[in-house]
Design a protein around this motif. Structure first.
Motif, PDB file in Angstrom:
ATOM      1  N   MET A   1       0.852  -1.192   0.000  1.00 49.99           N
ATOM      2  CA  MET A   1       0.000   0.000   0.000  1.00 49.99           C
ATOM      3  C   MET A   1       0.889   1.244   0.000  1.00 49.99           C
ATOM      4  SD  MET A   1      -2.983   1.103   2.728  1.00 49.99           S
ATOM      5  CE  MET A   1      -4.071  -0.202   2.199  1.00 49.99           C
ATOM      6  N   SER A   2       0.572   2.222  -0.856  1.00 52.43           N
ATOM      7  CA  SER A   2       1.381   3.423  -0.943  1.00 52.43           C
ATOM      8  C   SER A   2       1.129   4.332   0.252  1.00 52.43           C
ATOM      9  CB  SER A   2       1.050   4.181  -2.236  1.00 52.43           C
ATOM     10  OG  SER A   2      -0.235   4.767  -2.143  1.00 52.43           O
ATOM     11  N   VAL A   3       2.025   5.309   0.433  1.00 53.40           N
ATOM     12  CA  VAL A   3       1.865   6.265   1.524  1.00 53.40           C
ATOM     13  C   VAL A   3       0.575   7.045   1.355  1.00 53.40           C
ATOM     14  CG1 VAL A   3       2.883   8.270   2.644  1.00 53.40           C
ATOM     15  CG2 VAL A   3       4.360   6.435   1.836  1.00 53.40           C
ATOM     16  N   THR A   4       0.235   7.384   0.111  1.00 57.55           N
ATOM     17  CA  THR A   4      -1.019   8.098  -0.133  1.00 57.55           C
ATOM     18  C   THR A   4      -2.214   7.246   0.257  1.00 57.55           C
ATOM     19  OG1 THR A   4      -0.008   9.326  -1.955  1.00 57.55           O
ATOM     20  CG2 THR A   4      -2.409   9.269  -1.874  1.00 57.55           C
ATOM     21  N   ASP A   5      -2.151   5.947  -0.048  1.00 59.68           N
ATOM     22  CA  ASP A   5      -3.228   5.041   0.364  1.00 59.68           C
ATOM     23  C   ASP A   5      -3.360   5.014   1.886  1.00 59.68           C
ATOM     24  OD1 ASP A   5      -4.171   4.157  -2.101  1.00 59.68           O
ATOM     25  OD2 ASP A   5      -2.607   2.661  -2.284  1.00 59.68           O
ATOM     26  N   ASP A   6      -2.235   5.041   2.580  1.00 59.73           N
ATOM     27  CA  ASP A   6      -2.261   5.072   4.047  1.00 59.73           C
ATOM     28  C   ASP A   6      -2.990   6.324   4.543  1.00 59.73           C
ATOM     29  OD1 ASP A   6      -0.854   2.723   4.262  1.00 59.73           O
ATOM     30  OD2 ASP A   6       1.095   3.694   4.451  1.00 59.73           O
ATOM     31  N   ALA A   7      -2.700   7.439   3.885  1.00 62.24           N
ATOM     32  CA  ALA A   7      -3.335   8.699   4.280  1.00 62.24           C
ATOM     33  C   ALA A   7      -4.834   8.662   4.018  1.00 62.24           C
ATOM     34  CB  ALA A   7      -2.686   9.861   3.527  1.00 62.24           C
ATOM     35  N   ILE A   8      -5.214   8.116   2.876  1.00 59.58           N
ATOM     36  CA  ILE A   8      -6.639   7.988   2.544  1.00 59.58           C
ATOM     37  C   ILE A   8      -7.341   7.125   3.581  1.00 59.58           C
ATOM     38  CG2 ILE A   8      -8.267   6.979   0.884  1.00 59.58           C
ATOM     39  CD1 ILE A   8      -6.254   7.781  -1.324  1.00 59.58           C
ATOM     40  N   GLU A   9      -6.704   6.009   3.943  1.00 60.88           N
ATOM     41  CA  GLU A   9      -7.300   5.098   4.916  1.00 60.88           C
ATOM     42  C   GLU A   9      -7.434   5.774   6.275  1.00 60.88           C
ATOM     43  OE1 GLU A   9      -9.095   1.815   6.404  1.00 60.88           O
ATOM     44  OE2 GLU A   9      -8.563   2.199   4.307  1.00 60.88           O
ATOM     45  N   ALA A  10      -6.451   6.587   6.648  1.00 59.69           N
ATOM     46  CA  ALA A  10      -6.489   7.258   7.948  1.00 59.69           C
ATOM     47  C   ALA A  10      -7.647   8.246   8.023  1.00 59.69           C
ATOM     48  CB  ALA A  10      -5.160   7.978   8.198  1.00 59.69           C
ATOM     49  N   ILE A  11      -7.836   9.023   6.975  1.00 59.91           N
ATOM     50  CA  ILE A  11      -8.936   9.992   6.953  1.00 59.91           C
ATOM     51  C   ILE A  11     -10.276   9.264   6.934  1.00 59.91           C
ATOM     52  CG2 ILE A  11     -10.035  11.835   5.633  1.00 59.91           C
ATOM     53  CD1 ILE A  11      -7.258  12.630   4.631  1.00 59.91           C
ATOM     54  N   LYS A  12     -10.343   8.200   6.123  1.00 60.64           N
ATOM     55  CA  LYS A  12     -11.591   7.429   6.054  1.00 60.64           C
ATOM     56  C   LYS A  12     -11.946   6.869   7.425  1.00 60.64           C
ATOM     57  CE  LYS A  12     -11.782   3.200   4.677  1.00 60.64           C
ATOM     58  NZ  LYS A  12     -11.654   1.942   3.907  1.00 60.64           N
ATOM     59  N   GLN A  13     -10.946   6.397   8.159  1.00 58.00           N
ATOM     60  CA  GLN A  13     -11.202   5.825   9.476  1.00 58.00           C
ATOM     61  C   GLN A  13     -11.721   6.877  10.446  1.00 58.00           C
ATOM     62  OE1 GLN A  13     -10.888   2.439   9.841  1.00 58.00           O
ATOM     63  NE2 GLN A  13     -12.103   2.868  11.679  1.00 58.00           N
ATOM     64  N   MET A  14     -11.219   8.109  10.337  1.00 59.65           N
ATOM     65  CA  MET A  14     -11.715   9.192  11.181  1.00 59.65           C
ATOM     66  C   MET A  14     -13.201   9.452  10.919  1.00 59.65           C
ATOM     67  SD  MET A  14      -8.514  11.876  10.960  1.00 59.65           S
ATOM     68  CE  MET A  14      -9.282  13.084  12.081  1.00 59.65           C
ATOM     69  N   ILE A  15     -13.598   9.307   9.640  1.00 56.49           N
ATOM     70  CA  ILE A  15     -15.009   9.513   9.290  1.00 56.49           C
ATOM     71  C   ILE A  15     -15.852   8.350   9.796  1.00 56.49           C
ATOM     72  CG2 ILE A  15     -16.627   9.721   7.357  1.00 56.49           C
ATOM     73  CD1 ILE A  15     -14.380  11.107   5.783  1.00 56.49           C
ATOM     74  N   VAL A  16     -15.351   7.119   9.588  1.00 55.96           N
ATOM     75  CA  VAL A  16     -16.073   5.922  10.035  1.00 55.96           C
ATOM     76  C   VAL A  16     -16.250   5.921  11.554  1.00 55.96           C
ATOM     77  CG1 VAL A  16     -15.946   3.401  10.228  1.00 55.96           C
ATOM     78  CG2 VAL A  16     -15.367   4.518   8.065  1.00 55.96           C
ATOM     79  N   ASP A  17     -15.214   6.348  12.279  1.00 52.32           N
ATOM     80  CA  ASP A  17     -15.266   6.369  13.747  1.00 52.32           C
ATOM     81  C   ASP A  17     -16.127   7.504  14.291  1.00 52.32           C
ATOM     82  OD1 ASP A  17     -13.605   4.193  13.770  1.00 52.32           O
ATOM     83  OD2 ASP A  17     -11.765   5.343  14.170  1.00 52.32           O
ATOM     84  N   GLY A  18     -16.573   8.391  13.417  1.00 48.24           N
ATOM     85  CA  GLY A  18     -17.399   9.502  13.863  1.00 48.24           C
ATOM     86  C   GLY A  18     -16.603  10.685  14.362  1.00 48.24           C
TER      87      GLY A  18
END
Length: 225
Positions: A1-18
């Protein structure tokens, strides 16, 4: 997974977690990058990717906000990614392109009129050195469409255009997440054009094979990850 993918996943998780809710403004870039342990450049690319699929709304001079995340909007946004992250159908289209497109490119080296080759060169020149992802993909689609149209076989041209359209979203996501893809794509297009202009069918076929296989290889790796 690329660094950009890691960043996308991190932001997505913040949204999923509320932690980030619809309408919320993202923290300052420097603060968020530091908190997530990411470079500001990676975070910037992630925001750009998520804004492209309408998960984030970048308001110049105001900040970046989470969208309303209405069901219809989310379905469209997730469809953009699900096409190739959770379904390998697009991989089958790329495999078909890898089989057919080199042969079509080889035929174009024999049949494409000189005037059409000149226009093809102008098409590549019109892109400039630093195109956006959207501009790159649009130019890419047109580049391959013109080559197919110059192969002398309208059935193959029509078939290839249909296959190419089915891989557009994957190519867009690759342009966003893979480092150096713009330079690589432009160089490979130039190599194909050079072989066409030199009337070297075998070289044109090989250059097209390398080009299509590069996208397919990236997608296979993405699906594995």
């Amino acid at each position: 997974m690329s660094v950009t993918d890691d960043a996308i996943e991190a932001i997505k998780q913040m949204i999923v977690d509320g932690e980030l809710r619809p309408g919320d403004r993202l923290p300052r870039e420097a603060d968020l990058a530091d908190r997530l342990g990411l470079s500001r450049n990676s975070l910037r690319e992630a925001v750009r990717a998520l804004s492209l699929i309408h998960v984030l709304d970048v308001r110049r001079g105001d900040g970046t906000y989470v969208t309303s995340l209405e069901p219809s909007l989310l379905m469209d946004a997730m469809g953009f990614v699900v096409d190739f992250h959770r379904d390998d159908t697009v991989l089958q289209f790329l495999e078909a392109r890898r089989v057919i497109e080199p042969a079509v490119t080889e035929m174009a080296a024999r049949h494409m009129p000189d005037s059409d080759l000149e226009d093809l060169a102008k098409l590549l020149d019109s892109l400039g050195d630093r195109p956006t992802v959207d501009q790159l993909v649009e130019n890419d689609l047109e580049f391959h469409r013109r080559i197919a149209g110059g192969c002398g076989n309208s059935v193959l041209a029509s078939l290839l255009e249909s296959l190419s359209g089915r891989t557009q979203r994957a190519r867009t996501w690759r342009g966003i997440t893979q480092e150096g893809v713009t330079e690589r794509t432009l160089a490979e297009h130039r190599a194909i054009l050079h072989a066409l202009a030199a009337r070297q069918p075998d070289v044109a076929r090989a250059a097209a094979t390398v080009h299509i296989a590069g996208v397919e290889q990236w997608l296979r790796q993405t699906l594995v990850e």
